[in-house]
Design a protein around this motif. Sequence first.
Motif, PDB file in Angstrom:
ATOM      1  N   ALA A  67       0.838  -1.199   0.000  1.00 24.41           N
ATOM      2  CA  ALA A  67       0.000   0.000   0.000  1.00 24.41           C
ATOM      3  C   ALA A  67       0.874   1.251   0.000  1.00 24.41           C
ATOM      4  CB  ALA A  67      -0.918  -0.006   1.218  1.00 24.41           C
ATOM      5  N   ARG A  68       0.316   2.301  -0.537  1.00 22.23           N
ATOM      6  CA  ARG A  68       1.035   3.574  -0.567  1.00 22.23           C
ATOM      7  C   ARG A  68       1.263   4.081   0.862  1.00 22.23           C
ATOM      8  NH1 ARG A  68      -3.152   6.395  -4.637  1.00 22.23           N
ATOM      9  NH2 ARG A  68      -4.522   5.280  -3.198  1.00 22.23           N
ATOM     10  N   ALA A  69       2.452   4.579   1.127  1.00 22.53           N
ATOM     11  CA  ALA A  69       2.768   5.107   2.454  1.00 22.53           C
ATOM     12  C   ALA A  69       3.709   6.282   2.300  1.00 22.53           C
ATOM     13  CB  ALA A  69       3.396   4.027   3.327  1.00 22.53           C
ATOM     14  N   GLY A  70       3.429   7.334   3.065  1.00 24.43           N
ATOM     15  CA  GLY A  70       4.271   8.519   2.981  1.00 24.43           C
ATOM     16  C   GLY A  70       5.091   8.754   4.228  1.00 24.43           C
ATOM     17  N   SER A  71       4.713   8.073   5.339  1.00 25.02           N
ATOM     18  CA  SER A  71       5.429   8.311   6.589  1.00 25.02           C
ATOM     19  C   SER A  71       5.245   7.108   7.503  1.00 25.02           C
ATOM     20  CB  SER A  71       4.894   9.568   7.280  1.00 25.02           C
ATOM     21  OG  SER A  71       5.419   9.687   8.576  1.00 25.02           O
ATOM     22  N   ILE A  72       6.271   6.764   8.258  1.00 22.74           N
ATOM     23  CA  ILE A  72       6.144   5.680   9.228  1.00 22.74           C
ATOM     24  C   ILE A  72       5.440   6.159  10.494  1.00 22.74           C
ATOM     25  CG2 ILE A  72       8.194   4.503   8.382  1.00 22.74           C
ATOM     26  CD1 ILE A  72       9.691   5.592  10.831  1.00 22.74           C
ATOM     27  N   ARG A  73       5.112   7.451  10.577  1.00 20.38           N
ATOM     28  CA  ARG A  73       4.391   8.000  11.736  1.00 20.38           C
ATOM     29  C   ARG A  73       2.922   8.258  11.413  1.00 20.38           C
ATOM     30  NH1 ARG A  73       7.649   5.592  14.708  1.00 20.38           N
ATOM     31  NH2 ARG A  73       9.664   6.540  15.105  1.00 20.38           N
ATOM     32  N   SER A  74       2.427   7.636  10.367  1.00 21.11           N
ATOM     33  CA  SER A  74       1.004   7.723  10.050  1.00 21.11           C
ATOM     34  C   SER A  74       0.180   7.137  11.192  1.00 21.11           C
ATOM     35  CB  SER A  74       0.725   6.964   8.766  1.00 21.11           C
ATOM     36  OG  SER A  74      -0.659   6.773   8.588  1.00 21.11           O
ATOM     37  N   PRO A  75      -1.010   7.667  11.453  1.00 19.67           N
ATOM     38  CA  PRO A  75      -1.831   7.137  12.550  1.00 19.67           C
ATOM     39  C   PRO A  75      -2.194   5.669  12.409  1.00 19.67           C
ATOM     40  CG  PRO A  75      -2.636   9.290  11.877  1.00 19.67           C
ATOM     41  CD  PRO A  75      -1.586   8.887  10.879  1.00 19.67           C
ATOM     42  N   ILE A  76      -2.144   5.106  11.208  1.00 19.03           N
ATOM     43  CA  ILE A  76      -2.494   3.695  11.054  1.00 19.03           C
ATOM     44  C   ILE A  76      -1.283   2.785  11.240  1.00 19.03           C
ATOM     45  CG2 ILE A  76      -4.428   4.233   9.542  1.00 19.03           C
ATOM     46  CD1 ILE A  76      -2.755   3.390   7.172  1.00 19.03           C
ATOM     47  N   TRP A  77      -0.133   3.374  11.492  1.00 15.79           N
ATOM     48  CA  TRP A  77       1.080   2.590  11.738  1.00 15.79           C
ATOM     49  C   TRP A  77       1.316   2.466  13.242  1.00 15.79           C
ATOM     50  CZ3 TRP A  77       5.770   1.723   8.429  1.00 15.79           C
ATOM     51  CH2 TRP A  77       5.440   1.670   7.055  1.00 15.79           C
ATOM     52  N   ARG A  78       1.900   1.329  13.624  1.00 11.92           N
ATOM     53  CA  ARG A  78       2.328   1.179  15.009  1.00 11.92           C
ATOM     54  C   ARG A  78       3.440   2.182  15.298  1.00 11.92           C
ATOM     55  NH1 ARG A  78       6.236  -1.482  17.982  1.00 11.92           N
ATOM     56  NH2 ARG A  78       5.547  -2.366  19.982  1.00 11.92           N
ATOM     57  N   GLY A  79       3.282   2.937  16.383  1.00 13.32           N
ATOM     58  CA  GLY A  79       4.253   3.979  16.706  1.00 13.32           C
ATOM     59  C   GLY A  79       3.938   5.302  16.045  1.00 13.32           C
ATOM     60  N   GLY A  80       2.819   5.353  15.328  1.00 15.33           N
ATOM     61  CA  GLY A  80       2.445   6.605  14.672  1.00 15.33           C
ATOM     62  C   GLY A  80       1.699   7.537  15.613  1.00 15.33           C
ATOM     63  N   GLY A  81       1.345   8.687  15.077  1.00 13.58           N
ATOM     64  CA  GLY A  81       0.627   9.674  15.879  1.00 13.58           C
ATOM     65  C   GLY A  81      -0.840   9.305  16.047  1.00 13.58           C
ATOM     66  N   VAL A  82      -1.526  10.057  16.867  1.00 14.99           N
ATOM     67  CA  VAL A  82      -2.957   9.857  17.116  1.00 14.99           C
ATOM     68  C   VAL A  82      -3.738  10.683  16.118  1.00 14.99           C
ATOM     69  CG1 VAL A  82      -4.807  10.126  18.809  1.00 14.99           C
ATOM     70  CG2 VAL A  82      -2.529   9.403  19.540  1.00 14.99           C
ATOM     71  N   THR A  83      -4.789  10.103  15.557  1.00 13.40           N
ATOM     72  CA  THR A  83      -5.544  10.782  14.507  1.00 13.40           C
ATOM     73  C   THR A  83      -6.120  12.108  14.993  1.00 13.40           C
ATOM     74  OG1 THR A  83      -6.135   8.631  13.586  1.00 13.40           O
ATOM     75  CG2 THR A  83      -7.409  10.530  12.842  1.00 13.40           C
ATOM     76  N   PHE A  84      -6.931  12.058  16.036  1.00 11.83           N
ATOM     77  CA  PHE A  84      -7.502  13.288  16.606  1.00 11.83           C
ATOM     78  C   PHE A  84      -6.883  13.475  17.993  1.00 11.83           C
ATOM     79  CE2 PHE A  84     -10.812  11.557  13.771  1.00 11.83           C
ATOM     80  CZ  PHE A  84     -10.845  12.595  12.848  1.00 11.83           C
ATOM     81  N   ALA A  85      -5.672  13.993  18.004  1.00 10.65           N
ATOM     82  CA  ALA A  85      -4.895  14.076  19.242  1.00 10.65           C
ATOM     83  C   ALA A  85      -5.515  15.073  20.221  1.00 10.65           C
ATOM     84  CB  ALA A  85      -3.462  14.490  18.908  1.00 10.65           C
ATOM     85  N   ALA A  86      -5.696  14.614  21.478  1.00 13.76           N
ATOM     86  CA  ALA A  86      -6.207  15.501  22.521  1.00 13.76           C
ATOM     87  C   ALA A  86      -5.126  16.487  22.925  1.00 13.76           C
ATOM     88  CB  ALA A  86      -6.653  14.682  23.724  1.00 13.76           C
ATOM     89  N   LYS A  87      -5.549  17.710  23.217  1.00 15.99           N
ATOM     90  CA  LYS A  87      -4.625  18.756  23.633  1.00 15.99           C
ATOM     91  C   LYS A  87      -5.098  19.373  24.947  1.00 15.99           C
ATOM     92  CE  LYS A  87      -2.053  18.133  20.155  1.00 15.99           C
ATOM     93  NZ  LYS A  87      -0.786  17.422  20.400  1.00 15.99           N
ATOM     94  N   PRO A  88      -4.196  19.901  25.764  1.00 12.67           N
ATOM     95  CA  PRO A  88      -4.622  20.545  27.010  1.00 12.67           C
ATOM     96  C   PRO A  88      -5.634  21.649  26.739  1.00 12.67           C
ATOM     97  CG  PRO A  88      -2.244  20.272  26.982  1.00 12.67           C
ATOM     98  CD  PRO A  88      -2.733  19.900  25.612  1.00 12.67           C
ATOM     99  N   GLN A  89      -6.672  21.689  27.577  1.00 11.41           N
ATOM    100  CA  GLN A  89      -7.696  22.702  27.385  1.00 11.41           C
ATOM    101  C   GLN A  89      -8.283  23.139  28.719  1.00 11.41           C
ATOM    102  OE1 GLN A  89     -11.332  21.123  25.514  1.00 11.41           O
ATOM    103  NE2 GLN A  89     -10.422  19.091  25.694  1.00 11.41           N
TER     104      GLN A  89
END
Length: 203
Positions: A67-89
């Motif tokens: 499959a096409r991939a542009g980054s190993i930190r994609s949210p669907i990859w293990r070790g990737g970022g969170v899709t809708f990341a929570a932020k302090p509020q």
Amino acid sequence: MKLALQAGGSVELSEAAFGREFNEALVHQVVNAYQAAGRQGSRAHKSRSERRGGGRKPWRQKGTGRARAGSIRSPIWRGGGVTFAAKPQDHSQKVNRKMYQGAVRCILSELIRQNRLIALDAFSIDAPKTSALLDKLASLDPKPEGKLLLVADGMDRNLELAARNLREVAVRDVAAIDPLSLVSFDQVLMTVGALKKLEEALA
């Protein structure tokens, strides 16, 4: 209005502070705002842009059969970022002083109507012992039941220490009471001095 004392007699209280109609919507809003203000609001996740690495495309776009991939930190990859990341509020809500005081008046008035506010001439113990506090509560007639909030006109160190081991009993002074505490306890025991200070603050 007159409020009967637990040991006999009565204390004169103003209708403006202790004889208000119950406004459920106002009390609900103020209690919710008080709870929201206590939220820490510090949870945080890392989005894909905040994860370290992932700047290089892992493999070419075509020809690999994967499959096409542009980054190993994609949210669907293990070790990737969170899709809708929570932020302090900040969860706090604006409540005007008149709204806050009005809610406290409504709560106190409803406690009196439900016979959940017990007025005492004074309430103190000689030593900071849990057994002494339990004996003092047992000597009251009628004996209070359920979760109890003791409100004194000034903080009593003996009461504070004696109540620490009791899950169903809390001690506050007038300056420390809040709408959530008033609605959370089954009965509120309040000294005449505390009632007068509240009356002055809510007048």
